[in-house]
Design a protein around this motif. Structure first.
Motif, PDB file in Angstrom:
ATOM      1  N   ASP A  83       0.864  -1.177   0.000  1.00 22.65           N
ATOM      2  CA  ASP A  83       0.000   0.000   0.000  1.00 22.65           C
ATOM      3  C   ASP A  83       0.901   1.227   0.000  1.00 22.65           C
ATOM      4  OD1 ASP A  83      -2.485  -1.370   0.123  1.00 22.65           O
ATOM      5  OD2 ASP A  83      -2.179  -1.711   2.264  1.00 22.65           O
ATOM      6  N   ALA A  84       0.653   2.146  -0.945  1.00 23.36           N
ATOM      7  CA  ALA A  84       1.545   3.296  -1.094  1.00 23.36           C
ATOM      8  C   ALA A  84       0.737   4.559  -1.357  1.00 23.36           C
ATOM      9  CB  ALA A  84       2.520   3.050  -2.245  1.00 23.36           C
ATOM     10  N   PRO A  85       1.244   5.713  -0.907  1.00 18.10           N
ATOM     11  CA  PRO A  85       0.544   6.974  -1.148  1.00 18.10           C
ATOM     12  C   PRO A  85       0.568   7.332  -2.630  1.00 18.10           C
ATOM     13  CG  PRO A  85       2.705   7.385  -0.218  1.00 18.10           C
ATOM     14  CD  PRO A  85       2.503   5.909  -0.167  1.00 18.10           C
ATOM     15  N   ALA A  86      -0.523   7.910  -3.110  1.00 12.92           N
ATOM     16  CA  ALA A  86      -0.604   8.290  -4.518  1.00 12.92           C
ATOM     17  C   ALA A  86       0.429   9.373  -4.837  1.00 12.92           C
ATOM     18  CB  ALA A  86      -2.009   8.780  -4.841  1.00 12.92           C
ATOM     19  N   GLY A  87       0.922   9.330  -6.072  1.00 15.07           N
ATOM     20  CA  GLY A  87       1.892  10.316  -6.513  1.00 15.07           C
ATOM     21  C   GLY A  87       3.127   9.662  -7.084  1.00 15.07           C
ATOM     22  N   ASN A  88       4.098  10.476  -7.432  1.00 12.52           N
ATOM     23  CA  ASN A  88       5.371   9.974  -7.951  1.00 12.52           C
ATOM     24  C   ASN A  88       6.242   9.561  -6.765  1.00 12.52           C
ATOM     25  OD1 ASN A  88       4.662  10.562 -10.647  1.00 12.52           O
ATOM     26  ND2 ASN A  88       5.293  12.698 -10.397  1.00 12.52           N
ATOM     27  N   ARG A  89       6.580   8.285  -6.706  1.00 15.15           N
ATOM     28  CA  ARG A  89       7.272   7.741  -5.542  1.00 15.15           C
ATOM     29  C   ARG A  89       8.539   6.991  -5.950  1.00 15.15           C
ATOM     30  NH1 ARG A  89       5.077  10.963  -2.052  1.00 15.15           N
ATOM     31  NH2 ARG A  89       2.803  11.001  -2.296  1.00 15.15           N
ATOM     32  N   THR A  90       9.475   6.932  -5.000  1.00 18.38           N
ATOM     33  CA  THR A  90      10.631   6.043  -5.129  1.00 18.38           C
ATOM     34  C   THR A  90      10.359   4.825  -4.265  1.00 18.38           C
ATOM     35  OG1 THR A  90      12.168   7.876  -5.497  1.00 18.38           O
ATOM     36  CG2 THR A  90      13.105   5.774  -4.798  1.00 18.38           C
ATOM     37  N   ILE A  91      10.358   3.658  -4.906  1.00 19.02           N
ATOM     38  CA  ILE A  91      10.113   2.399  -4.196  1.00 19.02           C
ATOM     39  C   ILE A  91      11.458   1.761  -3.901  1.00 19.02           C
ATOM     40  CG2 ILE A  91       8.827   0.251  -4.206  1.00 19.02           C
ATOM     41  CD1 ILE A  91       7.151   2.868  -4.579  1.00 19.02           C
ATOM     42  N   HIS A  92      11.683   1.426  -2.633  1.00 18.66           N
ATOM     43  CA  HIS A  92      12.955   0.833  -2.205  1.00 18.66           C
ATOM     44  C   HIS A  92      12.768  -0.663  -1.943  1.00 18.66           C
ATOM     45  CE1 HIS A  92      14.812   4.831  -1.371  1.00 18.66           C
ATOM     46  NE2 HIS A  92      13.539   5.164  -1.147  1.00 18.66           N
ATOM     47  N   ILE A  93      13.685  -1.465  -2.444  1.00 21.14           N
ATOM     48  CA  ILE A  93      13.722  -2.896  -2.144  1.00 21.14           C
ATOM     49  C   ILE A  93      15.089  -3.188  -1.544  1.00 21.14           C
ATOM     50  CG2 ILE A  93      13.603  -5.241  -3.074  1.00 21.14           C
ATOM     51  CD1 ILE A  93      11.882  -4.175  -5.346  1.00 21.14           C
ATOM     52  N   GLN A  94      15.107  -3.776  -0.346  1.00 19.67           N
ATOM     53  CA  GLN A  94      16.375  -4.003   0.352  1.00 19.67           C
ATOM     54  C   GLN A  94      16.350  -5.315   1.111  1.00 19.67           C
ATOM     55  OE1 GLN A  94      17.168  -0.634   2.937  1.00 19.67           O
ATOM     56  NE2 GLN A  94      17.231   0.827   1.232  1.00 19.67           N
ATOM     57  N   THR A  95      17.525  -5.909   1.278  1.00 23.25           N
ATOM     58  CA  THR A  95      17.699  -7.016   2.215  1.00 23.25           C
ATOM     59  C   THR A  95      18.705  -6.601   3.277  1.00 23.25           C
ATOM     60  OG1 THR A  95      19.361  -7.980   0.732  1.00 23.25           O
ATOM     61  CG2 THR A  95      17.114  -8.862   0.607  1.00 23.25           C
ATOM     62  N   GLY A  96      18.687  -7.316   4.398  1.00 22.46           N
ATOM     63  CA  GLY A  96      19.522  -6.894   5.508  1.00 22.46           C
ATOM     64  C   GLY A  96      19.103  -5.505   5.953  1.00 22.46           C
ATOM     65  N   ASN A  97      20.081  -4.623   6.174  1.00 26.17           N
ATOM     66  CA  ASN A  97      19.753  -3.228   6.495  1.00 26.17           C
ATOM     67  C   ASN A  97      19.870  -2.328   5.275  1.00 26.17           C
ATOM     68  OD1 ASN A  97      22.492  -2.756   6.127  1.00 26.17           O
ATOM     69  ND2 ASN A  97      22.957  -2.568   8.300  1.00 26.17           N
ATOM     70  N   GLY A  98      19.990  -2.946   4.106  1.00 21.81           N
ATOM     71  CA  GLY A  98      20.017  -2.178   2.866  1.00 21.81           C
ATOM     72  C   GLY A  98      21.363  -1.616   2.483  1.00 21.81           C
ATOM     73  N   SER A  99      22.390  -1.874   3.274  1.00 27.47           N
ATOM     74  CA  SER A  99      23.694  -1.282   2.981  1.00 27.47           C
ATOM     75  C   SER A  99      24.449  -2.029   1.885  1.00 27.47           C
ATOM     76  CB  SER A  99      24.546  -1.220   4.252  1.00 27.47           C
ATOM     77  OG  SER A  99      24.755  -2.521   4.781  1.00 27.47           O
ATOM     78  N   ASN A 100      24.081  -3.302   1.633  1.00 25.61           N
ATOM     79  CA  ASN A 100      24.826  -4.104   0.661  1.00 25.61           C
ATOM     80  C   ASN A 100      24.023  -4.507  -0.570  1.00 25.61           C
ATOM     81  OD1 ASN A 100      27.245  -4.167   2.205  1.00 25.61           O
ATOM     82  ND2 ASN A 100      26.347  -5.730   3.525  1.00 25.61           N
ATOM     83  N   PHE A 101      22.718  -4.684  -0.407  1.00 25.54           N
ATOM     84  CA  PHE A 101      21.852  -5.065  -1.530  1.00 25.54           C
ATOM     85  C   PHE A 101      20.600  -4.193  -1.495  1.00 25.54           C
ATOM     86  CE2 PHE A 101      24.437  -8.774  -0.697  1.00 25.54           C
ATOM     87  CZ  PHE A 101      24.783  -9.222  -1.962  1.00 25.54           C
ATOM     88  N   ARG A 102      20.374  -3.435  -2.556  1.00 20.16           N
ATOM     89  CA  ARG A 102      19.195  -2.579  -2.600  1.00 20.16           C
ATOM     90  C   ARG A 102      18.900  -2.139  -4.027  1.00 20.16           C
ATOM     91  NH1 ARG A 102      23.038   1.004   0.000  1.00 20.16           N
ATOM     92  NH2 ARG A 102      23.739   2.592  -1.488  1.00 20.16           N
ATOM     93  N   THR A 103      17.633  -1.817  -4.254  1.00 18.67           N
ATOM     94  CA  THR A 103      17.152  -1.357  -5.551  1.00 18.67           C
ATOM     95  C   THR A 103      16.195  -0.191  -5.332  1.00 18.67           C
ATOM     96  OG1 THR A 103      17.361  -3.532  -6.592  1.00 18.67           O
ATOM     97  CG2 THR A 103      15.790  -2.019  -7.587  1.00 18.67           C
TER      98      THR A 103
END
Length: 395
Positions: A83-103
């Motif tokens: 569920d996301a707020p309407a509008g132009n958004r940046t969607i983050h995908i991460q594993t761990g704490n996001g410091s090594n693998f993220r999109t």
């Protein structure tokens, strides 16, 4: 005087009507609180870089214009609905704490509509630099490659050069790589100091079975709890080479790992004898991720509590990662998550209650993962291979 009283009452009545929203054109929603936030849904499937493996347990999130987080987690098959707020958004995908693998994905969310993100968008990217030391039994680099990620082979001589290893974010130590300790103990004294500096400044390492010796000292086959060397205090961890061959019934002891795997019990086939059995550990220092079901003996542990006096402060890891900062955010239900966000967002998130650094452990320490099981040249031991995939992506 009566006229004056009537006049005053009329004024009060008129004021009451105006303040109570007596305008018939106003809707109920306009009369009670702020307008509801418009939201839509995003669906997709988190995949490894080469598109061959679904990634479970990944954090998927975005923020609204007031920096409130909208978060969900991918299931064991990589699927998610956010569920996301309407509008132009940046969607983050991460594993761990996001410091090594993220999109990061740019998406336009529309009110009451569902947008399906293509798998070409939801592949998990590697931003870390990864190294491994070749072992006699393990080949975790094979698992890294099957996911479509890259790792550079280094040697024990490289581990003895702090400048050489400081460029990496993660180092994998394959079982049997510390095989010449007795012939050159001076080399390993330097390695121990360098690994301490590496982890204390945010680098993460993984060691399996006999390579516990990099942590607590000794040869590639540790036989007691007072070995010389290592950088983790003996009071924090002890293992002995007394494990026997056979299959152990195991239980996953961590909710995040269970979500990522889709199961919480497994069989691990220890087909090589004399594996390093964990004798004792400090439960305040180590988190048990997998344990033997019948005995509750720890089989897989991790920590990010490493610290030591006198360790120099030095930059560790891939330089572009410095544009992201790890923060801890509390979700509804008092659930805490560690994520990495662009530096520009940090002041706004802190103003809403986030804290800089991971939700637990030392603010500067990287992770140390240790498994008594491993992946060797002839294939995965039981179904531990999928657990090692989790290890790779969550360091």
């Amino acid at each position: 005087m009566r006229k004056h009283y009537l006049f005053i009452l009329l004024c009060v009545f008129t004021l009451f009507i105006n303040c109570s929203g007596g305008d018939d054109s106003a809707t109920p929603s306009e009369n009670v609180g702020p307008t509801a936030i418009k939201t839509g849904k995003l669906t997709g499937k988190v995949m490894s870089q080469n598109g061959t493996k679904p990634i479970g347990g990944a954090s998927v999130f975005t923020f609204d214009d007031q920096y409130k987080i909208y978060h969900t987690t991918s299931d064991a098959n990589g699927n998610f609905t956010l569920d996301a707020p309407a509008g132009n958004r940046t969607i983050h995908i991460q594993t761990g704490n996001g410091s090594n693998f993220r999109t990061e994905i740019a998406a336009t969310v529309k009110d009451h509509e569902t947008l399906n993100l293509d798998v070409s968008q939801t592949k998990l990217n590697q931003v870390a630099k990864i190294a491994y030391v070749k072992g006699a039994y393990d080949k975790i680099e094979d698992i890294i490659q099957t996911l479509g990620y890259n790792a550079t082979e280094i040697t024990n001589a490289d581990l003895a050069n702090l400048t050489a290893i400081a460029q990496y974010d993660i180092i994998f130590l394959n079982c049997g790589s510390r095989n010449n300790y007795s012939s050159n103990p001076g080399l390993y004294t330097v390695i121990d100091a360098n690994l301490a500096t590496f982890v204390a400044n945010g680098g993460s390492i993984y060691a399996s079975d006999w390579d516990v010796s990099y942590l607590v000292g000794g040869t590639s086959n540790t036989s007691n709890c007072s070995m010389t060397g290592g950088f983790v205090p003996d009071t924090k961890l002890c293992s002995k080479n007394i494990g026997s061959t056979g299959t152990l019934d195991a239980t996953v002891n961590n909710a995040g790992l269970t979500t990522a795997l889709g199961f919480n019990t497994l069989n691990i086939n220890y087909d090589l004898g004399s594996w390093q059995k964990i004798i004792n550990y400090d439960p305040a220092y180590w988190e048990v991720l997998v344990k033997e079901t019948s005995s509750n003996d720890a089989l897989m542990i991790r920590t990010n509590h490493f610290s030591a006096t006198g360790i120099p402060t030095t930059p560790i890891g891939n330089a572009p990662n410095s544009t992201f900062v790890t923060v801890c955010i509390t979700l509804p239900g008092n659930i805490q998550i560690s994520i990495s966000v662009p530096q520009v967002l940090v002041p706004y998130l802190v103003a809403l209650g986030a804290t800089v650094g991971p939700c637990s452990g030392s603010s500067t320490s990287g992770y140390i993962y240790y498994t008594t099981f491993h992946n060797h040249a002839s294939g995965n031991i039981g179904n531990a291979g999928v657990i090692l995939q989790y290890v790779i992506l969550n360091l």
